[in-house]
Scaffold this active site. Sequence first.
Site, PDB file in Angstrom:
ATOM      1  N   LYS A  99       0.821  -1.206   0.000  1.00 37.50           N
ATOM      2  CA  LYS A  99       0.000   0.000   0.000  1.00 37.50           C
ATOM      3  C   LYS A  99       0.864   1.269   0.000  1.00 37.50           C
ATOM      4  CE  LYS A  99      -3.578  -2.345  -0.401  1.00 37.50           C
ATOM      5  NZ  LYS A  99      -4.545  -2.934   0.446  1.00 37.50           N
ATOM      6  N   HIS A 133      -6.388   0.645  -6.421  1.00 46.30           N
ATOM      7  CA  HIS A 133      -6.716  -0.462  -5.514  1.00 46.30           C
ATOM      8  C   HIS A 133      -7.702  -1.388  -6.235  1.00 46.30           C
ATOM      9  CE1 HIS A 133      -8.232  -1.582  -1.176  1.00 46.30           C
ATOM     10  NE2 HIS A 133      -7.273  -2.392  -1.565  1.00 46.30           N
ATOM     11  N   SER A 188     -11.251  -2.103   0.940  1.00 49.97           N
ATOM     12  CA  SER A 188     -10.653  -3.214   1.666  1.00 49.97           C
ATOM     13  C   SER A 188     -11.737  -4.139   2.216  1.00 49.97           C
ATOM     14  CB  SER A 188      -9.806  -2.669   2.816  1.00 49.97           C
ATOM     15  OG  SER A 188      -8.809  -1.817   2.298  1.00 49.97           O
ATOM     16  N   CYS A 217     -13.892  -5.965   0.693  1.00 47.50           N
ATOM     17  CA  CYS A 217     -15.187  -5.869   0.009  1.00 47.50           C
ATOM     18  C   CYS A 217     -15.252  -6.725  -1.254  1.00 47.50           C
ATOM     19  CB  CYS A 217     -15.514  -4.422  -0.319  1.00 47.50           C
ATOM     20  SG  CYS A 217     -15.906  -3.462   1.155  1.00 47.50           S
ATOM     21  N   ASP A 258      -5.453  -7.081  -5.855  1.00 47.37           N
ATOM     22  CA  ASP A 258      -5.476  -5.963  -4.894  1.00 47.37           C
ATOM     23  C   ASP A 258      -4.996  -4.644  -5.494  1.00 47.37           C
ATOM     24  OD1 ASP A 258      -6.023  -5.173  -2.126  1.00 47.37           O
ATOM     25  OD2 ASP A 258      -3.868  -4.863  -1.916  1.00 47.37           O
ATOM     26  N   ARG A 305      -5.412 -13.143   7.735  1.00 44.38           N
ATOM     27  CA  ARG A 305      -5.033 -13.169   6.318  1.00 44.38           C
ATOM     28  C   ARG A 305      -4.196 -14.391   5.967  1.00 44.38           C
ATOM     29  NH1 ARG A 305      -6.469  -8.317   3.054  1.00 44.38           N
ATOM     30  NH2 ARG A 305      -7.568  -7.041   4.570  1.00 44.38           N
TER      31      ARG A 305
HETATM   32  P1  GTP Z   1      -8.499  -6.386   0.786  1.00 49.86           P
HETATM   33  O1  GTP Z   1      -7.503  -7.487   0.653  1.00 49.86           O
HETATM   34  O2  GTP Z   1      -8.687  -5.934   2.197  1.00 49.86           O
HETATM   35  O3  GTP Z   1      -8.220  -5.217  -0.108  1.00 49.86           O
HETATM   36  O4  GTP Z   1      -9.957  -6.978   0.454  1.00 49.86           O
HETATM   37  P2  GTP Z   1     -10.673  -7.617  -0.808  1.00 49.86           P
HETATM   38  O5  GTP Z   1     -11.421  -6.562  -1.527  1.00 49.86           O
HETATM   39  O6  GTP Z   1      -9.749  -8.456  -1.609  1.00 49.86           O
HETATM   40  O7  GTP Z   1     -11.797  -8.519  -0.113  1.00 49.86           O
HETATM   41  P3  GTP Z   1     -12.052 -10.085  -0.156  1.00 49.86           P
HETATM   42  O8  GTP Z   1     -12.297 -10.605  -1.551  1.00 49.86           O
HETATM   43  O9  GTP Z   1     -10.979 -10.739   0.607  1.00 49.86           O
HETATM   44  O10 GTP Z   1     -13.439 -10.196   0.614  1.00 49.86           O
HETATM   45  C1  GTP Z   1     -13.632  -9.732   1.920  1.00 49.86           C
HETATM   46  C2  GTP Z   1     -14.821 -10.376   2.571  1.00 49.86           C
HETATM   47  O11 GTP Z   1     -15.999 -10.180   1.770  1.00 49.86           O
HETATM   48  C3  GTP Z   1     -14.644 -11.875   2.735  1.00 49.86           C
HETATM   49  O12 GTP Z   1     -15.117 -12.239   3.997  1.00 49.86           O
HETATM   50  C4  GTP Z   1     -15.505 -12.441   1.642  1.00 49.86           C
HETATM   51  O13 GTP Z   1     -15.979 -13.728   1.974  1.00 49.86           O
HETATM   52  C5  GTP Z   1     -16.642 -11.420   1.513  1.00 49.86           C
HETATM   53  N1  GTP Z   1     -17.208 -11.392   0.134  1.00 49.86           N
HETATM   54  C6  GTP Z   1     -16.509 -11.356  -1.028  1.00 49.86           C
HETATM   55  N2  GTP Z   1     -17.343 -11.382  -2.101  1.00 49.86           N
HETATM   56  C7  GTP Z   1     -18.604 -11.428  -1.600  1.00 49.86           C
HETATM   57  C8  GTP Z   1     -19.912 -11.475  -2.197  1.00 49.86           C
HETATM   58  O14 GTP Z   1     -20.080 -11.501  -3.410  1.00 49.86           O
HETATM   59  N3  GTP Z   1     -20.982 -11.488  -1.338  1.00 49.86           N
HETATM   60  C9  GTP Z   1     -20.819 -11.474   0.015  1.00 49.86           C
HETATM   61  N4  GTP Z   1     -21.904 -11.497   0.777  1.00 49.86           N
HETATM   62  N5  GTP Z   1     -19.606 -11.452   0.615  1.00 49.86           N
HETATM   63  C10 GTP Z   1     -18.518 -11.420  -0.169  1.00 49.86           C
HETATM   64  C1  SPV Z   2      -6.304  -3.728   2.556  1.00 51.96           C
HETATM   65  O1  SPV Z   2      -6.512  -3.376   3.732  1.00 51.96           O
HETATM   66  O2  SPV Z   2      -6.844  -3.155   1.569  1.00 51.96           O
HETATM   67  C2  SPV Z   2      -5.428  -4.883   2.271  1.00 51.96           C
HETATM   68  C3  SPV Z   2      -4.678  -5.449   3.382  1.00 51.96           C
HETATM   69  O3  SPV Z   2      -5.327  -5.308   1.133  1.00 51.96           O
HETATM   70  S1  SPV Z   2      -3.234  -4.544   3.778  1.00 51.96           S
HETATM   71  O4  SPV Z   2      -2.140  -5.084   2.983  1.00 51.96           O
HETATM   72  O5  SPV Z   2      -3.003  -4.717   5.190  1.00 51.96           O
HETATM   73  O6  SPV Z   2      -3.424  -3.154   3.411  1.00 51.96           O
HETATM   74 MN    MN Z   3      -6.414  -4.020  -0.329  1.00 46.82          MN
END
Ligand code: GTP
Ligand code: SPV
Ligand code: MN
Length: 619
Positions: free
Chosen positions: A233, A253, A275, A277, A300, A400
């Site tokens: 980040k 992002h 994040s 989401c 990411d 994570r």
């Molecule tokens: P960062 O690594 O923090 O940037 O997050 P990210 O955007 O990669 O999020 P990630 O895909 O890891 O999802 C985060 C949470 O959202 C997890 O608990 C998933 O299970 C949940 N999630 C992802 N996609 C969906 C969806 O389509 N529906 C629902 N209800 N939950 C979801």
């Molecule tokens: C986020 O928070 O959007 C992540 C995890 O992808 S970290 O690398 O801790 O920022």
């Molecule tokens: Mn992220």
Amino acid sequence: MASDLSILRDLPLQGTLPTNEKLLNWLAEVVALCRPAAIHYCDGSPEEQALLAQRLLDAGTLIRLNDDILPNSFLARTDPDDVARVEDQTFICSRDERHAGPTNNWMDPDQMKRILTGLYDGSMEGRTMYVVPFCMGHLEADDPKFGVEVTDSAYVAMSMGVMTRMGAEVTAALATGVDFVPCLHSVGMPLTDSRADVPWPCSDIKYIVHFPDERMVWSYGSGYGGNSLLGKKCYALRIASVMARDEGWLAEHMLIIKLTSPEGRSYHMAAAFPSACGKTNLAMLEPTIPGWKVETIGDDIAWLRFGDDGRLYATNPETGFFGVAPGTSHSTNPNAMRAIEIGNSIFTNVAETADGGVWWEGMTATPPGPLTDWKGRLWNAETGPVGGRPGEKAAHPNSRFCTPIHQAPTLAAEYDDPRGVPLDAIIFGGRRENTVPLVTQSRDWRHGVFMGATCSSESTAAARGAVGVLRRDPMAMLPFIGYHVADYVQHWLDLGERAEADKLPSIFYVNWFRRDADGRFMWPGFGENSRVLKWIAERIDGGGDAVETPIGHLPAPGALDVDGLDITDADLAEVTSFQEAEWRDEVPRIGRWFDTFGWRLPRGLVDELLQLETALSGQ
Ligand code: GTP
Ligand code: SPV
Ligand code: MN
């Protein structure tokens, strides 16, 4: 001022020091200030990763997981106060306060350097200083972006080995005199006077600081993720966004995928969600509709640059996943589970099973017997942790997995192309229990930038602070823009102005997270999101029926492929419709958000908001 390099030669050294003069001088300065007991210059080899792991096992930072279940994999349990990014302690120290803008913390760079120099003074005593040469993106890219992280954490050095191109090849490039971004990191717990170490050293005082004018990062006090893996980040978003502003590209992002239809037509899409989401999940999605395929390019971070053909190309500067564990399962994200199960992963703050495997909430309906929770306590599903509060989760909500991207069974061949992939669509998204429909297509680039700039989300556990609070998160970049938010949005508008309109990707806005009165998600999400991707692909090709509304084009009734989908007609109608009353409430909220931009508010955003207001009043 040239530093005295003898200070480097006087310390025990593992590896070979580089020949890059700027780097040697900087290392000498850091050694003089932080006073480490030894230097380890990293070569990025598998043997080195094994050595780092062994040191971390000896120190109690890592626990070896069962090799038969998760080969070459480890578990770290952090200090309970060092579990997420610390946005309140993250600073953009531009020389001019106005350049940091209203959304960033700012301090005068000289004042910040005085504070941090005081904190770094002797902060590595008794510890080894790891020097981690890395490259964000391909080494063969037209303009490879190098960095060197100096850290007193072997966990950070090891994780950087998974997340970035790290080691000897970068050192060879540095020897040719290429520039790099210096990234200084200390956990802030010196072992002065042979003080005993703890498994997860860190400090109560934390600072994550960016000097955008100097292209430099200083981080102190935290060992966690985005606070400490400074290529991610801090460099690839905050510093890179400033480089991108100056050089005419975008650091975002975003995930990147390649979607292929049953007819074999491929589409490249990048999607920005805040994040936790859903980026990692969409990046590895297993479609539920027959014949469609999703391949992963990034999960990411995406760097977007115009190619010679006038199209916008996306690359992923990273080499690993640092993915949210809770909610990841064989049904929600089977491809992530398959990648993890190959091994070679570092898990942080997940629970451990009795046989040395891992578990987290959402992996299975119930855990496979008693667990050790993320704080190291015995835990079972009925009573929670022994000695803790009932209902406490076994894994931290921001726990994570850190896993090499090459282990993703869905990895696209294009991942290895230094030019990246030409984008057909950009998708913005957020976590909204109401207001924002399942999918909306923008009318044009400017309207799409408005969608991105007004993107909002209920906060998650990825950052310290309250969860579930609604906030604006422009392009999912609120915590990651290295300069003034208004200038950032203007930069997006300017790039669109300069490009040929028909070569720009179409822009969409999605929301998987609408809830009913009982708080249940109305859209099944995960693999079913392929139905939305299909409609987006159809729209790109000029098909896919849509209705025009004040907020953009929504799928016409029947346009979304819901064949075999488990959803009621009423729920489907609600998630895919324009909710006029909710948007009447939303418009003043957008107005208040734009007020925070001050006089730099881009004219394009004002015009879009006025257009929305007018359209609503005509309803
Ligand atoms: P960062 O690594 O923090 O940037 O997050 P990210 O955007 O990669 O999020 P990630 O895909 O890891 O999802 C985060 C949470 O959202 C997890 O608990 C998933 O299970 C949940 N999630 C992802 N996609 C969906 C969806 O389509 N529906 C629902 N209800 N939950 C979801
Ligand atoms: C986020 O928070 O959007 C992540 C995890 O992808 S970290 O690398 O801790 O920022
Ligand atoms: Mn992220």
